[in-house]
Design an enzyme around this catalytic site. Structure first.
Site, PDB file in Angstrom:
ATOM      1  N   HIS A   1       0.882  -1.193   0.000  1.00  0.00           N
ATOM      2  CA  HIS A   1       0.000   0.000   0.000  1.00  0.00           C
ATOM      3  C   HIS A   1       0.910   1.231   0.000  1.00  0.00           C
ATOM      4  CE1 HIS A   1      -3.476   2.426   0.516  1.00  0.00           C
ATOM      5  NE2 HIS A   1      -3.726   2.256   1.804  1.00  0.00           N
TER       6      HIS A   1
ATOM      7  N   ASP B   1       2.484   6.463  -7.500  1.00  0.00           N
ATOM      8  CA  ASP B   1       3.851   6.401  -6.974  1.00  0.00           C
ATOM      9  C   ASP B   1       4.930   6.511  -8.059  1.00  0.00           C
ATOM     10  OD1 ASP B   1       2.756   5.853  -4.454  1.00  0.00           O
ATOM     11  OD2 ASP B   1       2.773   3.694  -4.817  1.00  0.00           O
TER      12      ASP B   1
ATOM     13  N   HIS C   1      -2.586  -1.040 -10.830  1.00  0.00           N
ATOM     14  CA  HIS C   1      -3.458  -0.640  -9.726  1.00  0.00           C
ATOM     15  C   HIS C   1      -4.636  -1.601  -9.645  1.00  0.00           C
ATOM     16  CE1 HIS C   1      -6.238   1.804  -7.308  1.00  0.00           C
ATOM     17  NE2 HIS C   1      -5.153   2.404  -6.857  1.00  0.00           N
TER      18      HIS C   1
HETATM   19  C1  MLT Z   1      -4.451   4.762  -2.782  1.00  0.00           C
HETATM   20  O1  MLT Z   1      -4.326   5.937  -3.125  1.00  0.00           O
HETATM   21  O2  MLT Z   1      -4.946   4.431  -1.697  1.00  0.00           O
HETATM   22  C2  MLT Z   1      -3.869   3.712  -3.655  1.00  0.00           C
HETATM   23  O3  MLT Z   1      -3.925   4.068  -4.993  1.00  0.00           O
HETATM   24  C3  MLT Z   1      -4.410   2.331  -3.380  1.00  0.00           C
HETATM   25  C4  MLT Z   1      -5.870   2.104  -3.648  1.00  0.00           C
HETATM   26  O4  MLT Z   1      -6.601   2.945  -4.123  1.00  0.00           O
HETATM   27  O5  MLT Z   1      -6.288   0.954  -3.381  1.00  0.00           O
END
Ligand code: MLT
Length: 389
Positions: free
Chosen positions: A227, A323, A268
């Site tokens: 995460h 990221d 993602h």
């Molecule tokens: C987030 O911003 O929390 C990440 O992209 C992970 C997600 O959306 O599951």
């Protein structure tokens, strides 16, 4: 009109033990993640919000509308009046072991804040936390990195300018740092209701734990390398690639995959196109650090990794995520130690999670709030096995 009896999802046995992937479990009023368009906050695509003052976006999260000029001025004044951490929190930070990860420091700091300043009112605690978390995170940077003692907030400054002031990053240009941090703060604030840290924070709050305890649990979830902590690994990966020649980068990616290594910053769980949060950061990179060699590598990866990953059947999303380039930008403006990147993510996500907890605890079900989370697990493999003959 919502049809209360509408079937949204079929839970077949093969969907068990898949991390609740795609299961609808509730509603979310702060943000929406569209697989192709990416995230919007309360109906505004993220690209429309990123140039706003950060406090306007915080206001949107909490109140579900963008503030007028007067509302924004009053909100900023209110946040300023809440700034200032108790000395005991700062002393606690100064006594933490340096071997601890910055996220462990953040969790410790949140618990100390809860012990000393919680009111028990979710909205009040959310406002206090949004106002004071930048001082906590700045203190974590300064003390753990050995830059010096924590710096007190300057209440005449807005949230991010104040954060830049309290960080006082050695050798950094405050204007460039402020631009990258303000973008980072707005982009990372919220990402739907089901990302792991938000889900965890809401689950813990559903047992009526206070906001600080709930956010500590949420930050523990964000700490996981799958995460939030992926953002620190991402810069390390860009550094390892070591070239900005697209052909060489393509070979690097092919070799890495052949050796079963991970390609950081791509893919993602929900998105099926380039994450707009990445698109925006590539653009900011062109303005802030276009000639930076690592930024050139990140740009080459945007082409080469997508090309290679697109050719792999089981890859459902070969595109850059949030990221992919965030660490490269932070590094270019003076925050060179990637171990700290997840606390910056946490600083921003504290706002979105707090806003979602406020909604779930105080507003949902006509103010009754959502009940304690209690999903069902199907018992399996539990036959009695006697050790006696
Ligand atoms: C987030 O911003 O929390 C990440 O992209 C992970 C997600 O959306 O599951």
């Amino acid at each position: 009109m919502n049809d209360a009896k509408e079937v949204l999802f079929e839970i077949t046995r093969d969907r068990l033990n898949t991390g609740l992937r795609g299961f609808p479990v509730g509603t979310c009023r702060t943000s929406k993640v569209d697989p192709m368009e990416g995230v919007s906050y309360v109906g505004y695509p993220i690209a429309e919000l990123v140039e706003l003052e950060p406090e306007a976006v915080v206001y949107l999260m909490l109140h579900k509308n963008l503030p007028s000029d007067d509302e924004l001025a009053a909100f900023k004044k209110d946040l300023s009046s809440r700034m200032g951490l108790p000395a005991v929190v700062l002393q606690g930070i100064q006594n933490l072991p340096k071997e601890g990860h910055p996220m462990e420091w953040l969790m410790s700091g949140l618990l100390l804040m809860g012990m000393t300043t919680k009111t028990g009112d979710y909205m009040e605690d959310a406002l206090n936390l949004v106002a004071r978390a930048p001082e906590l995170v700045a203190a974590i940077f300064r003390v753990r990195s050995g830059w010096g003692d924590p710096i007190a907030p300057d209440t005449s400054l807005g949230l991010i300018d104040n954060f830049v002031h309290m960080l006082d990053v050695p050798g950094a240009d405050p204007a460039r740092l402020g631009k990258v941090l303000s973008t980072f703060y707005i982009l990372h604030m919220d990402h739907g209701g089901g990302n792991l840290s938000t889900f965890t924070g809401k689950a813990v709050a559903s047992g009526h734990a206070d906001l600080y305890a709930s956010l500590t649990a949420a930050m523990a979830a964000l700490y996981g390398p799958l995460h939030g902590r992926a953002n620190q690994d991402c810069l390390n990966f860009v550094r390892k690639v070591g070239t900005s020649d697209v052909g060489e980068v393509e070979s690097y990616v092919r070799n890495a995959l052949a050796n079963k290594e991970k390609i950081y910053g791509f893919g993602h769980a929900v998105l099926r196109a380039e994450d707009p949060r990445a698109t925006i950061q590539y653009k900011v990179g062109e303005e802030i650090c276009g000639d930076d060699p690592l930024f050139q590598t990140a740009k080459a990866l945007r082409v080469a990794a997508v090309k290679v990953l697109s050719g792999i059947d089981k890859v459902s999303n070969p595109y850059p995520n949030v990221d992919a380039v965030s660490g490269t930008l932070l590094n270019a403006v003076g925050l060179t130690d990637s171990n700290y990147y997840t606390v910056l993510f946490g600083l921003s996500r504290i706002t979105g999670i707090s806003a979602q907890i406020v909604d779930e605890r105080l507003r949902f079900r006509n103010g009754k709030g959502a009940p304690i989370y209690r999903p069902k697990y199907i018992a399996e493999d539990q036959e009695r096995r006697s050790t006696k003959g």
